[in-house]
Design a protein around this motif. Structure first.
Motif, short mmCIF file in Angstrom:
data_model
loop_
_atom_site.label_atom_id
_atom_site.label_comp_id
_atom_site.label_asym_id
_atom_site.label_seq_id
_atom_site.Cartn_x
_atom_site.Cartn_y
_atom_site.Cartn_z
N ARG A 279 48.39 38.00 50.94
CA ARG A 279 47.16 37.99 50.14
C ARG A 279 47.09 39.23 49.25
O ARG A 279 46.73 39.16 48.08
CB ARG A 279 45.94 37.92 51.06
CG ARG A 279 44.60 37.86 50.31
CD ARG A 279 43.44 37.68 51.27
NE ARG A 279 42.15 37.71 50.60
CZ ARG A 279 41.58 36.67 50.01
NH1 ARG A 279 42.20 35.50 50.00
NH2 ARG A 279 40.40 36.78 49.42
N ARG A 280 47.45 40.38 49.82
CA ARG A 280 47.39 41.63 49.07
C ARG A 280 48.37 41.60 47.88
O ARG A 280 48.03 42.02 46.78
CB ARG A 280 47.70 42.80 50.01
CG ARG A 280 47.46 44.19 49.42
CD ARG A 280 47.64 45.24 50.49
NE ARG A 280 46.63 45.11 51.54
CZ ARG A 280 46.91 44.84 52.82
NH1 ARG A 280 48.15 44.68 53.23
NH2 ARG A 280 45.92 44.73 53.70
N GLN A 281 49.56 41.06 48.12
CA GLN A 281 50.55 41.00 47.04
C GLN A 281 50.15 40.01 45.96
O GLN A 281 50.42 40.22 44.77
CB GLN A 281 51.93 40.65 47.61
CG GLN A 281 53.06 40.78 46.58
CD GLN A 281 54.43 40.63 47.20
OE1 GLN A 281 54.59 40.74 48.42
NE2 GLN A 281 55.42 40.35 46.38
N LEU A 282 49.49 38.92 46.35
CA LEU A 282 49.02 37.94 45.37
C LEU A 282 47.89 38.51 44.51
O LEU A 282 47.82 38.25 43.31
CB LEU A 282 48.55 36.66 46.07
CG LEU A 282 49.64 35.80 46.71
CD1 LEU A 282 49.00 34.65 47.48
CD2 LEU A 282 50.61 35.26 45.67
N LYS A 289 52.61 38.07 37.53
CA LYS A 289 52.23 37.03 38.48
C LYS A 289 53.47 36.52 39.20
O LYS A 289 54.50 36.27 38.59
CB LYS A 289 51.53 35.89 37.74
CG LYS A 289 50.87 34.88 38.67
CD LYS A 289 50.04 33.88 37.88
CE LYS A 289 49.34 32.90 38.82
NZ LYS A 289 48.51 31.92 38.06
N GLU A 290 53.37 36.34 40.52
CA GLU A 290 54.49 35.90 41.33
C GLU A 290 54.19 34.54 41.95
O GLU A 290 53.04 34.25 42.29
CB GLU A 290 54.80 36.92 42.42
CG GLU A 290 55.15 38.30 41.89
CD GLU A 290 55.36 39.30 43.01
OE1 GLU A 290 56.45 39.29 43.60
OE2 GLU A 290 54.45 40.09 43.29
N GLY A 316 39.87 31.06 54.73
CA GLY A 316 38.89 30.10 54.28
C GLY A 316 39.11 29.62 52.87
O GLY A 316 38.19 29.09 52.23
N ALA A 317 40.32 29.80 52.34
CA ALA A 317 40.64 29.37 50.98
C ALA A 317 42.15 29.23 50.88
O ALA A 317 42.91 29.84 51.65
CB ALA A 317 40.14 30.37 49.94
N CYS A 318 42.61 28.43 49.94
CA CYS A 318 44.04 28.25 49.72
C CYS A 318 44.65 29.49 49.09
O CYS A 318 43.96 30.25 48.40
CB CYS A 318 44.30 27.04 48.82
SG CYS A 318 43.69 25.48 49.48
N ALA A 319 45.95 29.67 49.29
CA ALA A 319 46.64 30.82 48.69
C ALA A 319 46.56 30.79 47.17
O ALA A 319 46.53 31.84 46.52
CB ALA A 319 48.09 30.84 49.15
N SER A 320 46.49 29.59 46.59
CA SER A 320 46.42 29.48 45.13
C SER A 320 45.11 30.02 44.56
O SER A 320 45.01 30.29 43.37
CB SER A 320 46.59 28.02 44.70
OG SER A 320 45.57 27.21 45.28
N GLN A 321 44.11 30.21 45.43
CA GLN A 321 42.82 30.75 45.00
C GLN A 321 42.73 32.26 45.20
O GLN A 321 41.67 32.84 44.99
CB GLN A 321 41.68 30.08 45.78
CG GLN A 321 41.59 28.58 45.57
CD GLN A 321 40.55 27.95 46.49
OE1 GLN A 321 40.76 27.77 47.68
NE2 GLN A 321 39.42 27.61 45.90
N SER A 322 43.84 32.89 45.57
CA SER A 322 43.82 34.30 45.94
C SER A 322 44.15 35.24 44.80
O SER A 322 44.14 36.46 44.99
CB SER A 322 44.80 34.57 47.09
OG SER A 322 44.42 33.85 48.23
N GLY A 323 44.43 34.71 43.61
CA GLY A 323 44.68 35.60 42.48
C GLY A 323 43.47 36.44 42.20
O GLY A 323 42.33 36.03 42.40
N ARG A 324 43.69 37.64 41.73
CA ARG A 324 42.57 38.56 41.51
C ARG A 324 41.65 38.01 40.41
O ARG A 324 42.08 37.72 39.30
CB ARG A 324 43.10 39.94 41.11
CG ARG A 324 42.03 41.02 41.20
CD ARG A 324 42.60 42.38 40.93
NE ARG A 324 41.57 43.40 41.06
CZ ARG A 324 41.73 44.65 40.69
NH1 ARG A 324 42.89 45.04 40.18
NH2 ARG A 324 40.77 45.52 40.83
#
Length: 334
Positions: A279-282, A289-290, A316-324
């Motif tokens: 999450r931190r890296q995303l 963007k990676e 509580g959310a998908c990884a795709s929603q973790s962008g800053r």
């Protein structure tokens, strides 16, 4: 003497010359960590669910007060500015603070936490956590002490917790609340003075407890050693027997160490630490963007389907929603 003056100037340069009040509200643990002025820290969310954290902070010359609330259990790696002292007052009235720990040590209701600047320490805070904090330049605090104020400043450097009376604790917390609520700069000086006097009285009458006993420290070292080993070998699927071999302990001892220090099994804890790493890296990529799959693989997750499920359950959310998405909601009162 030169080192004291240097540390004092560092603390003064971090804490604002003019009073600045800020409120921060965020759905990301690390964003909350990054918004506490003058601290070097990172937060790993441990309990599952959508994160909500708030911070009310007032920075003054040589003094910082704040209140932080977090709805999820969090592992906090913290370092406060050189030349300062930090005091933490967990809110036991909420009924959740009984599981809070500093460097693995449980913080009972009669204890407050403290730590000197420029030394890393670890906090584990439970779900529904709230804390009032004070960061003060140590040299300045010493200068405010009266001649008859009996404080063991040398021993204080090794204390992690301080046993205090409920009245002394309440006086400091109420003084923090008053400063955070103060709208009038003319009233601020008297409130600061009251806070310092309450803090000095607490230090003078409190019973400081140093680092824990050797057996406890050994359990801490085992947990830290295994965690560091796993995080430095993310390309390998390290099993529990391999963790035991690396730490030179039995499976039962390893389980006991993790349950005692972090409150959960080694596999559960280390998986959640790695998920936080993803999450931190995303959210804070080092270079552009990676791809989510590539980042997950970097943190040792080869089964993308299982990773996606575990990520969604924890945050509580998908990884795709973790962008800053930009900074949290922040307001300032100067």
């Amino acid at each position: 003497m030169h080192q004291i003056e240097t540390n004092l100037s560092i603390a003064e340069s971090v804490l604002h010359a003019a009073p600045v009040f800020r409120t921060v509200s965020t759905h990301d643990a690390d964003e909350l960590a990054r918004n506490l002025s003058g601290w070097q820290q990172s937060y790993d969310q441990i309990s599952a669910g959508r994160f909500q954290g708030t911070l009310d902070e007032l920075c003054l010359p040589r003094l910082q007060v704040f209140r932080e609330t977090i709805n999820q259990a969090v592992r906090q790696s913290c370092r406060v500015m050189p030349g300062s002292l930090w005091f933490g007052f967990p809110d036991h009235d909420l009924g959740h603070a009984k599981d809070n720990r500093i460097n693995g040590r449980k913080v009972e209701p009669e204890l407050i936490m403290l730590h000197t600047g420029n030394r890393e320490f670890e906090l584990l805070t439970s779900s529904g956590h709230a804390i009032h904090g004070i960061v003060v330049c140590q040299q300045w605090l010493m200068e405010q002490a009266q001649d008859d104020c009996q404080i063991d400043w040398h021993s204080l450097q090794s204390w992690e917790v301080l046993r205090v009376s409920p009245l002394a604790r309440a006086a400091c917390v109420n003084a923090i609340k008053a400063l955070l609520a103060c709208q009038n700069q003319a009233d601020s000086a008297s409130l600061q003075h009251a806070l310092l006097q309450n803090l000095l009285a607490l230090l003078g009458k409190g019973d400081g407890l140093p680092a824990a006993a050797g057996s406890f420290q050994r359990r801490q070292r085992i947990v830290a050693s295994v965690r560091d080993h796993v995080l430095s070998h993310l390309d390998q699927a390290i099993t529990v027997p391999q963790m035991c071999e690396q730490a030179h302990v039995s499976r039962r001892t390893l389980q006991y160490c993790f349950e005692d220090i972090v409150g959960m099994s080694p596999t559960q804890y280390l998986r959640r630490v790695r998920l936080n790493g993803v999450r931190r890296q995303l959210r804070y990529p080092q270079s552009g963007k990676e791809a989510i799959g590539a980042v997950a693989s970097n943190w040792g997750f080869d089964n993308f389907s299982q990773f996606s499920s575990d990520y969604r359950k924890l945050f509580g959310a998908c990884a795709s929603q973790s962008g800053r998405q930009g900074p949290g909601s922040i307001g300032e009162r100067c």
